[in-house]
Write a protein that holds these residues in place. Structure first.
Motif, PDB file in Angstrom:
ATOM      1  N   HIS A   1      -9.277  -4.289  -5.803  1.00 53.80           N
ATOM      2  CA  HIS A   1      -9.500  -5.186  -4.665  1.00 53.80           C
ATOM      3  C   HIS A   1     -10.050  -4.273  -3.582  1.00 53.80           C
ATOM      4  CE1 HIS A   1      -8.999  -7.774  -1.278  1.00 53.80           C
ATOM      5  NE2 HIS A   1      -8.574  -8.756  -2.056  1.00 53.80           N
ATOM      6  N   VAL A   2     -11.210  -4.561  -3.044  1.00 52.16           N
ATOM      7  CA  VAL A   2     -11.871  -3.615  -2.149  1.00 52.16           C
ATOM      8  C   VAL A   2     -11.276  -3.547  -0.743  1.00 52.16           C
ATOM      9  CG1 VAL A   2     -14.049  -3.658  -3.396  1.00 52.16           C
ATOM     10  CG2 VAL A   2     -13.699  -5.223  -1.468  1.00 52.16           C
ATOM     11  N   GLY A   3     -10.462  -4.502  -0.352  1.00 47.91           N
ATOM     12  CA  GLY A   3      -9.862  -4.447   0.984  1.00 47.91           C
ATOM     13  C   GLY A   3     -10.921  -4.393   2.065  1.00 47.91           C
TER      14      GLY A   3
ATOM     15  N   SER B   1      -6.825  -5.903   5.154  1.00 50.59           N
ATOM     16  CA  SER B   1      -6.412  -4.512   5.180  1.00 50.59           C
ATOM     17  C   SER B   1      -4.986  -4.443   5.715  1.00 50.59           C
ATOM     18  CB  SER B   1      -7.353  -3.700   6.081  1.00 50.59           C
ATOM     19  OG  SER B   1      -7.021  -2.334   6.048  1.00 50.59           O
ATOM     20  N   SER B   2      -4.518  -3.232   5.900  1.00 49.82           N
ATOM     21  CA  SER B   2      -3.211  -3.029   6.526  1.00 49.82           C
ATOM     22  C   SER B   2      -3.359  -2.959   8.044  1.00 49.82           C
ATOM     23  CB  SER B   2      -2.603  -1.726   6.012  1.00 49.82           C
ATOM     24  OG  SER B   2      -3.461  -0.642   6.328  1.00 49.82           O
ATOM     25  N   THR B   3      -4.587  -3.038   8.505  1.00 51.23           N
ATOM     26  CA  THR B   3      -4.885  -2.822   9.917  1.00 51.23           C
ATOM     27  C   THR B   3      -6.086  -3.670  10.315  1.00 51.23           C
ATOM     28  OG1 THR B   3      -5.565  -1.125  11.514  1.00 51.23           O
ATOM     29  CG2 THR B   3      -6.342  -0.847   9.278  1.00 51.23           C
TER      30      THR B   3
ATOM     31  N   LEU C   1      -3.404  -0.689   0.943  1.00 55.23           N
ATOM     32  CA  LEU C   1      -3.011  -1.452   2.125  1.00 55.23           C
ATOM     33  C   LEU C   1      -2.054  -0.714   3.050  1.00 55.23           C
ATOM     34  CD1 LEU C   1      -2.461  -4.883   0.377  1.00 55.23           C
ATOM     35  CD2 LEU C   1      -4.450  -4.145   1.684  1.00 55.23           C
ATOM     36  N   ALA C   2      -1.574   0.447   2.640  1.00 58.70           N
ATOM     37  CA  ALA C   2      -0.449   1.068   3.320  1.00 58.70           C
ATOM     38  C   ALA C   2      -0.767   1.826   4.606  1.00 58.70           C
ATOM     39  CB  ALA C   2       0.273   2.007   2.368  1.00 58.70           C
ATOM     40  N   SER C   3      -2.001   2.232   4.833  1.00 61.48           N
ATOM     41  CA  SER C   3      -2.185   3.085   6.003  1.00 61.48           C
ATOM     42  C   SER C   3      -3.469   2.799   6.749  1.00 61.48           C
ATOM     43  CB  SER C   3      -2.129   4.554   5.572  1.00 61.48           C
ATOM     44  OG  SER C   3      -3.373   5.139   5.525  1.00 61.48           O
TER      45      SER C   3
ATOM     46  N   LYS D   1      -9.183   5.202   3.455  1.00 61.78           N
ATOM     47  CA  LYS D   1     -10.592   4.814   3.405  1.00 61.78           C
ATOM     48  C   LYS D   1     -10.798   3.651   2.447  1.00 61.78           C
ATOM     49  CE  LYS D   1     -12.101   8.184  -0.011  1.00 61.78           C
ATOM     50  NZ  LYS D   1     -13.034   9.226  -0.302  1.00 61.78           N
ATOM     51  N   PHE D   2      -9.802   3.363   1.610  1.00 64.39           N
ATOM     52  CA  PHE D   2      -9.943   2.306   0.632  1.00 64.39           C
ATOM     53  C   PHE D   2      -9.268   1.021   1.064  1.00 64.39           C
ATOM     54  CE2 PHE D   2     -10.134   6.279  -1.785  1.00 64.39           C
ATOM     55  CZ  PHE D   2     -11.435   6.163  -2.214  1.00 64.39           C
ATOM     56  N   GLY D   3      -8.351   1.079   2.031  1.00 62.00           N
ATOM     57  CA  GLY D   3      -7.579  -0.113   2.380  1.00 62.00           C
ATOM     58  C   GLY D   3      -8.099  -0.757   3.590  1.00 62.00           C
TER      59      GLY D   3
END
Length: 184
Positions: free
Chosen positions: A107-109, A125-127, A176-178, A182-184
């Motif tokens: 999943h590209v986020g 995203s996570s942000t 998704l965590a941070s 660069k991926f989330g």
């Protein structure tokens, strides 16, 4: 004086979980952008079978878990019946040469390309921080959305197994965590 072993480590066999690799050279996942409408095409069979070796590991290009998880219209997916059926002859060709085939489901986020956004929604995203200064501002994933995405991964993994693919999962938590991912 003891005899020295001059074997080249890269060319020596290796046991990786349940898999016996004949060497340690792995085809890493490469972005090919040749799966029209997210369906692997017949030339995909040739591409992967040409790179297969007995006991060699091939990792397929990033494969989307759902229409809203992809970053490019020509990236492959594994969420539909037609995609499962398109992957089967690819895997069969690799197995016919004795190769081992993994699929990187993703999943590209917030990496979602603003020029290709099938849902028209902001990437998750996570942000809310964009990946790049000019990137689309993502929206933080809501807690109630997490089970849906986990289910998309579950379905994609099950579909990959149906196509006889041994699956490599992208870590949803890492994506998704941070804020700095660069991926989330």
């Amino acid at each position: 004086m003891p005899e020295q072993n001059h074997a080249i480590p890269l060319l020596t066999p290796h046991r990786m979980g349940n898999f016996n690799l004949s060497h340690r050279i792995v085809l890493a996942p490469l972005f090919r952008a040749r799966s029209y409408n997210s369906v692997p095409q017949p030339h995909t069979i040739l591409y992967y079978s040409q790179r297969a070796t007995k006991g060699g590991l091939l990792i397929a290009e990033a494969t989307a878990i759902s229409p809203t998880s992809q970053n490019h219209p020509n990236a492959p997916g594994i969420w539909s019946r037609v995609q499962i059926e398109a992957w089967k002859p690819v895997v069969d060709a690799v197995h016919a040469k004795g190769g081992i085939f993994f699929c990187q489901i993703i999943h590209v986020g917030r990496v979602l390309d603003t020029d290709f956004n099938p849902s028209g929604q902001a990437p998750i995203s996570s942000t809310n921080k964009p990946l790049t200064p000019n990137g689309m501002e993502p929206r933080p994933l809501r807690t109630d959305e997490i089970p849906h995405i986990i289910n998309d991964f579950r379905i994609a993994a099950r579909n990959a197994m149906e196509a006889d693919i041994k699956t490599v999962l992208e870590s949803l938590l890492n994506m998704l965590a941070s804020d700095s991912s660069k991926f989330g």
